[in-house]
Write an enzyme that holds these catalytic residues in place. Structure first.
Site, PDB file in Angstrom:
ATOM      1  N   ASP A 163     -26.310   6.622 -24.702  1.00  0.00           N
ATOM      2  CA  ASP A 163     -27.213   5.631 -25.292  1.00  0.00           C
ATOM      3  C   ASP A 163     -26.861   4.198 -24.890  1.00  0.00           C
ATOM      4  OD1 ASP A 163     -29.324   4.802 -27.147  1.00  0.00           O
ATOM      5  OD2 ASP A 163     -27.722   4.137 -28.469  1.00  0.00           O
TER       6      ASP A 163
ATOM      7  N   SER B 291     -32.996   1.833 -29.926  1.00  0.00           N
ATOM      8  CA  SER B 291     -33.356   3.196 -29.546  1.00  0.00           C
ATOM      9  C   SER B 291     -34.273   3.792 -30.612  1.00  0.00           C
ATOM     10  CB  SER B 291     -32.103   4.063 -29.400  1.00  0.00           C
ATOM     11  OG  SER B 291     -31.220   3.516 -28.444  1.00  0.00           O
TER      12      SER B 291
ATOM     13  N   GLN C 217     -35.354   8.908 -23.187  1.00  0.00           N
ATOM     14  CA  GLN C 217     -35.274   8.054 -24.378  1.00  0.00           C
ATOM     15  C   GLN C 217     -36.455   7.103 -24.403  1.00  0.00           C
ATOM     16  OE1 GLN C 217     -32.467   4.502 -24.982  1.00  0.00           O
ATOM     17  NE2 GLN C 217     -31.431   6.093 -26.170  1.00  0.00           N
TER      18      GLN C 217
END
Length: 282
Positions: A195, A217, A267
């Site tokens: 991430d 995110s 993502q």
């Protein structure tokens, strides 16, 4: 904190675990790092699965910004236990509210057809300055949280830019110190770090606007294909096929130095202009 310490959860009850805080002594990081809660969620799911099953995918949604100075409780639901596959759902809870929800699927060792994309060319990691020396995404204070990781972003003029790709970025990374020979630890460590830079691939074409963006995110999905070690160099080849409406879609492929594709990531993230910023007419 060492990655082993971050990923070492306390069992409170059957299917219930508690993870430690991310930055107990620092006040500059107010929100929990997304990879922190994703990595701990995966650990909690693994704890409820027979060791003959290995995780092959996870799908998570970041529902609320977490409190970096408070522990997180993980509640695991056993959705399925089959002969070849099993499935778990994890709710990460802080202050009585779910901040992250994840489903993870596990599979026994099996055989089948094999193929993969060719690893893209990239300058070797030793030819690239480490992340801290260039501070392209985090300031030095924030990056102290990741001192155990050697992260090297390939300069834009050295990135292998492919025709038709809207926005691209390449990153080499590895854990600085050797990690135990535990495949589960390496997988969870990769989930933790995956991430860190991925949303940056949506910003490389917008250098004048990136400092005016609200970044977070929104969801995160990973697929694990082949064994790997997180303490050996991995190339994170990233791209952003589209950004609009204050959101950006990003994708990443991870290769070891032998050219093997070991994992893939997708993502979507928030890339919204700050309220006081008015972009220049295009």
């Amino acid at each position: 904190m060492a990655i082993e310490e971050i990923l070492d959860l306390e069992q409170l009850e059957v299917n219930i675990y508690r993870g430690g805080v991310f930055s107990p002594e620092s006040g500059f990081l107010q929100r929990t790092f997304g990879g922190h809660v994703a990595g701990q969620s995966l650990v909690s799911a693994v704890r409820t699965v027979d060791p003959k099953f290995q995780v092959h995918s996870l799908h998570g949604y970041f529902l609320k910004g977490g409190d970096a100075r408070s522990p997180t409780v993980y509640s695991v639901e056993r959705l399925r236990d089959g002969g070849s596959f099993c499935t778990r759902r994890v709710s990460a809870i802080q202050h009585g509210e779910t901040i992250f929800s994840m489903s993870a699927s596990f599979q026994t060792d099996q055989s089948g057809i094999e193929h993969q994309d060719v690893m893209p060319t990239a300058p070797p990691p030793d030819d690239i300055p480490d992340f801290k020396s260039v501070s392209r995404v985090f300031d030095d204070a924030s990056f102290r949280q990741f001192d155990e990781w050697d992260v090297r972003i390939v300069p834009r003029d050295q990135t292998n830019r492919l025709p038709g790709k809207a926005s691209q970025q390449q990153v080499w990374f590895r854990h600085r110190d050797p990690l135990p020979d535990d495949p589960v630890l390496h997988i969870c460590a990769l989930a933790y770090l995956s991430d860190l830079t991925l949303l940056g691939s949506a910003q490389v074409n917008h250098p004048d606007e990136r400092k005016h963006l609200m970044i977070a995110s929104l969801d995160h999905a990973m697929w694990f294909m082949r064994p790997f070690r997180a303490d050996e160099w991995l190339l994170y080849d990233q791209s952003s096929p589209s950004a609009c409406g204050g959101r950006a879609l990003t994708e990443g492929k991870l290769f070891n130095q032998y050219g093997e594709m070991v994992a893939s990531v997708m993502q979507e993230g928030l890339t919204r202009y700050q309220r006081d910023f008015v972009p220049a007419p295009k």
